[in-house]
Design a protein around this motif. Structure first.
Motif, PDB file in Angstrom:
ATOM      1  N   GLU A 143      41.525  29.164  -0.646  1.00 17.32           N
ATOM      2  CA  GLU A 143      42.153  29.629   0.588  1.00 17.32           C
ATOM      3  C   GLU A 143      43.662  29.498   0.466  1.00 17.32           C
ATOM      4  OE1 GLU A 143      40.714  28.340   4.697  1.00 17.32           O
ATOM      5  OE2 GLU A 143      42.515  27.104   4.384  1.00 17.32           O
ATOM      6  N   VAL A 144      44.363  30.560   0.829  1.00 21.57           N
ATOM      7  CA  VAL A 144      45.828  30.511   0.868  1.00 21.57           C
ATOM      8  C   VAL A 144      46.251  30.993   2.250  1.00 21.57           C
ATOM      9  CG1 VAL A 144      48.012  31.284  -0.146  1.00 21.57           C
ATOM     10  CG2 VAL A 144      45.993  30.997  -1.606  1.00 21.57           C
ATOM     11  N   THR A 145      46.985  30.142   2.961  1.00 26.22           N
ATOM     12  CA  THR A 145      47.502  30.470   4.287  1.00 26.22           C
ATOM     13  C   THR A 145      49.002  30.707   4.162  1.00 26.22           C
ATOM     14  OG1 THR A 145      45.832  29.052   5.289  1.00 26.22           O
ATOM     15  CG2 THR A 145      47.701  29.663   6.668  1.00 26.22           C
ATOM     16  N   VAL A 146      49.465  31.779   4.791  1.00 26.54           N
ATOM     17  CA  VAL A 146      50.873  32.156   4.718  1.00 26.54           C
ATOM     18  C   VAL A 146      51.465  32.094   6.126  1.00 26.54           C
ATOM     19  CG1 VAL A 146      52.516  33.922   3.982  1.00 26.54           C
ATOM     20  CG2 VAL A 146      50.291  33.756   2.864  1.00 26.54           C
ATOM     21  N   SER A 147      52.633  31.489   6.246  1.00 29.88           N
ATOM     22  CA  SER A 147      53.325  31.463   7.533  1.00 29.88           C
ATOM     23  C   SER A 147      54.791  31.822   7.315  1.00 29.88           C
ATOM     24  CB  SER A 147      53.201  30.077   8.192  1.00 29.88           C
ATOM     25  OG  SER A 147      53.699  29.078   7.344  1.00 29.88           O
ATOM     26  N   GLY A 148      55.365  32.458   8.324  1.00 30.14           N
ATOM     27  CA  GLY A 148      56.772  32.836   8.212  1.00 30.14           C
ATOM     28  C   GLY A 148      57.017  34.263   8.630  1.00 30.14           C
TER      29      GLY A 148
ATOM     30  N   GLU B 216      59.277  36.619   0.259  1.00 31.15           N
ATOM     31  CA  GLU B 216      60.498  35.849   0.518  1.00 31.15           C
ATOM     32  C   GLU B 216      60.573  35.513   2.008  1.00 31.15           C
ATOM     33  OE1 GLU B 216      65.229  36.572  -0.039  1.00 31.15           O
ATOM     34  OE2 GLU B 216      63.899  37.294  -1.624  1.00 31.15           O
ATOM     35  N   GLY B 217      60.908  34.263   2.299  1.00 27.01           N
ATOM     36  CA  GLY B 217      61.019  33.819   3.692  1.00 27.01           C
ATOM     37  C   GLY B 217      59.710  33.296   4.267  1.00 27.01           C
ATOM     38  N   SER B 218      58.636  33.363   3.506  1.00 27.69           N
ATOM     39  CA  SER B 218      57.341  32.857   3.967  1.00 27.69           C
ATOM     40  C   SER B 218      56.912  31.676   3.105  1.00 27.69           C
ATOM     41  CB  SER B 218      56.271  33.945   3.904  1.00 27.69           C
ATOM     42  OG  SER B 218      56.569  34.971   4.812  1.00 27.69           O
ATOM     43  N   THR B 219      56.089  30.830   3.688  1.00 28.87           N
ATOM     44  CA  THR B 219      55.581  29.647   3.002  1.00 28.87           C
ATOM     45  C   THR B 219      54.078  29.789   2.828  1.00 28.87           C
ATOM     46  OG1 THR B 219      57.292  28.296   4.026  1.00 28.87           O
ATOM     47  CG2 THR B 219      55.392  27.134   3.149  1.00 28.87           C
ATOM     48  N   ALA B 220      53.577  29.392   1.661  1.00 30.51           N
ATOM     49  CA  ALA B 220      52.141  29.458   1.389  1.00 30.51           C
ATOM     50  C   ALA B 220      51.577  28.046   1.199  1.00 30.51           C
ATOM     51  CB  ALA B 220      51.859  30.301   0.156  1.00 30.51           C
ATOM     52  N   THR B 221      50.366  27.852   1.698  1.00 30.53           N
ATOM     53  CA  THR B 221      49.615  26.612   1.500  1.00 30.53           C
ATOM     54  C   THR B 221      48.284  26.978   0.883  1.00 30.53           C
ATOM     55  OG1 THR B 221      50.646  25.559   3.416  1.00 30.53           O
ATOM     56  CG2 THR B 221      48.558  24.618   2.647  1.00 30.53           C
ATOM     57  N   CYS B 222      47.946  26.344  -0.238  1.00 35.55           N
ATOM     58  CA  CYS B 222      46.651  26.615  -0.871  1.00 35.55           C
ATOM     59  C   CYS B 222      45.721  25.432  -0.640  1.00 35.55           C
ATOM     60  CB  CYS B 222      46.806  26.890  -2.368  1.00 35.55           C
ATOM     61  SG  CYS B 222      47.549  25.556  -3.320  1.00 35.55           S
ATOM     62  N   ARG B 223      44.428  25.757  -0.604  1.00 40.58           N
ATOM     63  CA  ARG B 223      43.399  24.723  -0.484  1.00 40.58           C
ATOM     64  C   ARG B 223      42.207  25.127  -1.340  1.00 40.58           C
ATOM     65  NH1 ARG B 223      41.534  22.596   4.955  1.00 40.58           N
ATOM     66  NH2 ARG B 223      40.413  24.548   5.050  1.00 40.58           N
ATOM     67  N   ILE B 224      41.523  24.123  -1.878  1.00 39.32           N
ATOM     68  CA  ILE B 224      40.275  24.347  -2.601  1.00 39.32           C
ATOM     69  C   ILE B 224      39.217  23.547  -1.863  1.00 39.32           C
ATOM     70  CG2 ILE B 224      39.029  24.079  -4.775  1.00 39.32           C
ATOM     71  CD1 ILE B 224      41.758  24.212  -6.219  1.00 39.32           C
ATOM     72  N   LEU B 225      38.142  24.241  -1.464  1.00 41.31           N
ATOM     73  CA  LEU B 225      37.080  23.623  -0.680  1.00 41.31           C
ATOM     74  C   LEU B 225      35.749  23.686  -1.417  1.00 41.31           C
ATOM     75  CD1 LEU B 225      37.926  25.515   2.630  1.00 41.31           C
ATOM     76  CD2 LEU B 225      38.636  23.199   2.050  1.00 41.31           C
TER      77      LEU B 225
ATOM     78  N   ALA C 289      41.541  19.807  -2.838  1.00 42.76           N
ATOM     79  CA  ALA C 289      42.928  19.977  -3.273  1.00 42.76           C
ATOM     80  C   ALA C 289      43.681  20.775  -2.217  1.00 42.76           C
ATOM     81  CB  ALA C 289      43.008  20.691  -4.616  1.00 42.76           C
ATOM     82  N   ALA C 290      44.949  20.442  -2.024  1.00 46.44           N
ATOM     83  CA  ALA C 290      45.808  21.173  -1.094  1.00 46.44           C
ATOM     84  C   ALA C 290      47.255  20.995  -1.517  1.00 46.44           C
ATOM     85  CB  ALA C 290      45.611  20.678   0.334  1.00 46.44           C
ATOM     86  N   GLN C 291      48.053  22.044  -1.291  1.00 50.04           N
ATOM     87  CA  GLN C 291      49.470  21.985  -1.646  1.00 50.04           C
ATOM     88  C   GLN C 291      50.214  23.024  -0.827  1.00 50.04           C
ATOM     89  OE1 GLN C 291      50.684  19.794  -4.081  1.00 50.04           O
ATOM     90  NE2 GLN C 291      52.698  20.360  -3.327  1.00 50.04           N
ATOM     91  N   THR C 292      51.401  22.669  -0.338  1.00 60.56           N
ATOM     92  CA  THR C 292      52.265  23.610   0.366  1.00 60.56           C
ATOM     93  C   THR C 292      53.513  23.828  -0.467  1.00 60.56           C
ATOM     94  OG1 THR C 292      51.443  22.889   2.521  1.00 60.56           O
ATOM     95  CG2 THR C 292      53.556  24.053   2.502  1.00 60.56           C
ATOM     96  N   GLY C 293      53.848  25.099  -0.665  1.00 56.89           N
ATOM     97  CA  GLY C 293      55.028  25.431  -1.455  1.00 56.89           C
ATOM     98  C   GLY C 293      56.268  25.575  -0.599  1.00 56.89           C
ATOM     99  N   LYS C 294      57.383  25.811  -1.245  1.00 53.66           N
ATOM    100  CA  LYS C 294      58.643  26.064  -0.556  1.00 53.66           C
ATOM    101  C   LYS C 294      58.690  27.550  -0.198  1.00 53.66           C
ATOM    102  CE  LYS C 294      61.046  22.368  -2.900  1.00 53.66           C
ATOM    103  NZ  LYS C 294      62.093  21.983  -3.830  1.00 53.66           N
ATOM    104  N   PRO C 295      59.500  27.920   0.810  1.00 60.81           N
ATOM    105  CA  PRO C 295      59.573  29.326   1.222  1.00 60.81           C
ATOM    106  C   PRO C 295      59.866  30.265   0.046  1.00 60.81           C
ATOM    107  CG  PRO C 295      60.696  27.954   2.811  1.00 60.81           C
ATOM    108  CD  PRO C 295      60.330  27.070   1.647  1.00 60.81           C
TER     109      PRO C 295
ATOM    110  N   CYS D 116      47.317  24.995  -6.613  1.00 59.78           N
ATOM    111  CA  CYS D 116      46.361  23.905  -6.416  1.00 59.78           C
ATOM    112  C   CYS D 116      45.439  23.893  -7.630  1.00 59.78           C
ATOM    113  CB  CYS D 116      45.495  24.122  -5.172  1.00 59.78           C
ATOM    114  SG  CYS D 116      46.354  23.959  -3.616  1.00 59.78           S
ATOM    115  N   ALA D 117      45.200  22.707  -8.182  1.00 58.59           N
ATOM    116  CA  ALA D 117      44.297  22.591  -9.326  1.00 58.59           C
ATOM    117  C   ALA D 117      43.580  21.250  -9.249  1.00 58.59           C
ATOM    118  CB  ALA D 117      45.072  22.703 -10.635  1.00 58.59           C
TER     119      ALA D 117
END
Length: 158
Positions: A51-56, A119-128, A136-142, A148-149
Motif C-alpha cells: 500500500e502506498v498513500t500519497v498526500s499533498g 513533486e510536492g507530495s509525500t508518499a507513505t508505504c506499508r506492507i501488510l 513494514a512502514a516508511q514515509t518519504g520526504k516530499p 519499504c522492505a
C-alpha cells in the motif's frame, strides 16, 4: 548344435544393464523433481498487501513503482515494475489518495515496495500480512522515493 555365442550373451547383458541403469536414474531424477515440486506447492506463503498513500498537492499517480512478488508459491520473490500507476482518492480525505497491490510471498522471503510521488507530495508505504498486520512502514520526504522492505516471518510468528 544350436546356441548363442558368448559374445551375444555379453552384448544382451550389457544392453539390459545399461537400460536398467537408465531407467533407475530417470526414475530417481523424476522423483527428485516431483519432491521439489511438491515442496514448493505446499510451502507456507503469505498474502501480502503493498500500500502506498500519497498526500499533498498532486496525488493522482505514482511513478517508478516496483514491488516483489513470488512467481509461484515456494519460489524466491521477483521484482515487478510499473513506470506509472494511478492512485484512488480516499473517501472523506482531502488531498490524499492510495494505490495497492496484492501479492503472494513465500514465508521467510523478501517483500518490498518502492514508489515516487509527484513533486510536492509525500508518499507513505506499508506492507501488510493478510491485509491486516503491518510488518513494514516508511514515509518519504516530499517528492522523494519511498521504500519499504522486510523479510516475511515464518508461519506461527505472526
Amino acid at each position: 548344435m544350436h546356441g548363442t555365442s558368448r559374445w551375444a550373451n555379453n552384448r544382451t547383458s550389457t544392453w539390459l544393464a545399461a537400460n536398467f541403469t537408465a531407467l533407475v536414474l530417470g526414475m530417481g531424477l523424476t522423483g527428485c523433481g516431483a519432491v521439489d515440486g511438491w515442496n514448493k506447492a505446499t510451502a507456507d506463503a503469505w498474502a501480502v498487501t503493498y500500500e502506498v498513500t500519497v498526500s499533498g498537492e498532486n496525488t493522482d499517480a505514482l511513478s517508478d513503482v516496483s514491488y516483489l512478488d513470488s512467481p509461484e508459491r515456494g519460489e524466491d520473490s521477483a521484482e515487478v515494475t510499473e513506470e506509472s500507476v494511478a492512485t484512488t482518492n480516499d473517501a472523506g480525505t482531502k488531498n490524499e489518495s492510495s494505490w495497492t497491490a496484492e501479492s503472494v510471498i513465500t514465508a521467510e522471503k523478501d517483500a518490498a515496495i518502492a514508489a515516487t510521488p509527484a513533486e510536492g507530495s509525500t508518499a507513505t508505504c506499508r506492507i501488510l500480512l493478510d491485509g491486516v498486520k503491518e510488518i513494514a512502514a516508511q514515509t518519504g520526504k516530499p517528492g522523494e522515493r519511498v521504500e519499504c522492505a522486510v523479510t516475511t516471518p515464518a508461519f506461527g510468528e505472526k
